[in-house]
Motif scaffolding. Structure first.
Motif, PDB file in Angstrom:
ATOM      1  N   GLN A  12      43.273  37.821  39.703  1.00  0.00           N
ATOM      2  CA  GLN A  12      43.281  36.836  38.623  1.00  0.00           C
ATOM      3  C   GLN A  12      41.900  36.207  38.468  1.00  0.00           C
ATOM      4  OE1 GLN A  12      46.281  33.823  39.104  1.00  0.00           O
ATOM      5  NE2 GLN A  12      45.838  32.879  37.128  1.00  0.00           N
ATOM      6  N   TYR A  13      41.181  36.004  39.583  1.00  0.00           N
ATOM      7  CA  TYR A  13      39.870  35.359  39.572  1.00  0.00           C
ATOM      8  C   TYR A  13      38.742  36.308  39.186  1.00  0.00           C
ATOM      9  CZ  TYR A  13      35.581  33.378  41.550  1.00  0.00           C
ATOM     10  OH  TYR A  13      34.295  32.926  41.730  1.00  0.00           O
ATOM     11  N   CYS A  14      38.766  37.518  39.745  1.00  0.00           N
ATOM     12  CA  CYS A  14      37.629  38.410  39.547  1.00  0.00           C
ATOM     13  C   CYS A  14      38.015  39.877  39.678  1.00  0.00           C
ATOM     14  CB  CYS A  14      36.530  38.105  40.565  1.00  0.00           C
ATOM     15  SG  CYS A  14      36.948  38.599  42.260  1.00  0.00           S
ATOM     16  N   GLU A  15      37.056  40.726  39.310  1.00  0.00           N
ATOM     17  CA  GLU A  15      37.142  42.155  39.583  1.00  0.00           C
ATOM     18  C   GLU A  15      36.145  42.444  40.698  1.00  0.00           C
ATOM     19  OE1 GLU A  15      35.903  43.894  35.926  1.00  0.00           O
ATOM     20  OE2 GLU A  15      37.820  43.542  34.929  1.00  0.00           O
ATOM     21  N   ILE A  34      30.981  41.214  42.378  1.00  0.00           N
ATOM     22  CA  ILE A  34      32.203  40.832  41.679  1.00  0.00           C
ATOM     23  C   ILE A  34      31.882  40.411  40.248  1.00  0.00           C
ATOM     24  CG2 ILE A  34      33.368  40.115  43.804  1.00  0.00           C
ATOM     25  CD1 ILE A  34      32.890  37.179  42.919  1.00  0.00           C
ATOM     26  N   TYR A  35      32.865  40.568  39.366  1.00  0.00           N
ATOM     27  CA  TYR A  35      32.761  40.067  37.997  1.00  0.00           C
ATOM     28  C   TYR A  35      33.734  38.901  37.900  1.00  0.00           C
ATOM     29  CZ  TYR A  35      32.806  39.667  32.965  1.00  0.00           C
ATOM     30  OH  TYR A  35      32.697  39.175  31.688  1.00  0.00           O
ATOM     31  N   VAL A  36      33.206  37.676  37.726  1.00  0.00           N
ATOM     32  CA  VAL A  36      34.036  36.475  37.627  1.00  0.00           C
ATOM     33  C   VAL A  36      34.495  36.354  36.181  1.00  0.00           C
ATOM     34  CG1 VAL A  36      34.142  33.985  37.991  1.00  0.00           C
ATOM     35  CG2 VAL A  36      32.720  35.408  39.492  1.00  0.00           C
ATOM     36  N   LYS A  37      35.780  36.481  35.987  1.00  0.00           N
ATOM     37  CA  LYS A  37      36.346  36.540  34.635  1.00  0.00           C
ATOM     38  C   LYS A  37      36.105  35.264  33.828  1.00  0.00           C
ATOM     39  CE  LYS A  37      39.898  39.806  36.041  1.00  0.00           C
ATOM     40  NZ  LYS A  37      41.323  40.013  36.302  1.00  0.00           N
ATOM     41  N   LYS A  38      36.342  34.108  34.432  1.00  0.00           N
ATOM     42  CA  LYS A  38      36.200  32.842  33.701  1.00  0.00           C
ATOM     43  C   LYS A  38      34.754  32.601  33.274  1.00  0.00           C
ATOM     44  CE  LYS A  38      37.388  27.956  33.959  1.00  0.00           C
ATOM     45  NZ  LYS A  38      37.993  26.898  34.774  1.00  0.00           N
ATOM     46  N   LEU A  39      33.795  32.952  34.137  1.00  0.00           N
ATOM     47  CA  LEU A  39      32.383  32.726  33.842  1.00  0.00           C
ATOM     48  C   LEU A  39      31.747  33.890  33.079  1.00  0.00           C
ATOM     49  CD1 LEU A  39      31.305  31.205  37.277  1.00  0.00           C
ATOM     50  CD2 LEU A  39      31.885  29.994  35.160  1.00  0.00           C
TER      51      LEU A  39
END
Length: 133
Positions: A12-15, A34-39
């Motif tokens: 949910q937070y990142c890939e 990592i890829y932070v989805k929200k940011l």
């Protein structure tokens, strides 16, 4: 985005795309891309996983997630404050040198196949390196 990514896990937070690992007994220590989805950006995360009964490699929260530039800044400060021994610094220098050599050789072979123009990413990297120094 990193040059090559391999999607390892999607949360949910990142890939989690790429992961360097060191396994010791019940713990797995990682440096991850990592890829932070929200940011909506890639970061480097230092993470710890622990093998628990019924849950192998349980992620232990409170890791360090930073951008590449923040990582360089943090590494620079750690070097300046003598966090690493001279042997460690020499080993890192050799690792970076050999990595640069292998990338240069690979890039030379790629350029023989087709001409690659300098792009904005390379120009930005050069500018960012100047800002850090």
């Amino acid at each position: 985005m990193p040059e090559k990514t391999e999607l390892i896990k999607d949360t949910q937070y990142c890939e989690i795309h790429n992961q360097g690992r060191y396994v010791d007994n019940n713990y797995t220590y990682c440096i991850e891309k990592i890829y932070v989805k929200k940011l909506k950006r890639f970061e480097i995360r230092f993470s710890l996983y622990k093998d628990l009964t019924g849950h192998p490699e349980k992620y232990i929260a409170r890791s360090l997630d930073v951008t590449e530039l923040e990582f360089i800044s943090l590494l620079k400060d750690a070097i300046e404050k003598n966090v690493f021994t001279s042997d460690m610094l020499e080993a890192m220098a050799k690792l970076l040198s050999s990595s640069r050599s292998s990338r240069t050789n690979k890039n030379s072979k790629d350029k023989e196949k087709k001409s690659i123009p300098i792009n904005a990413t390379q120009e930005n990297s050069t500018q960012n390196e100047k800002e850090i120094a």
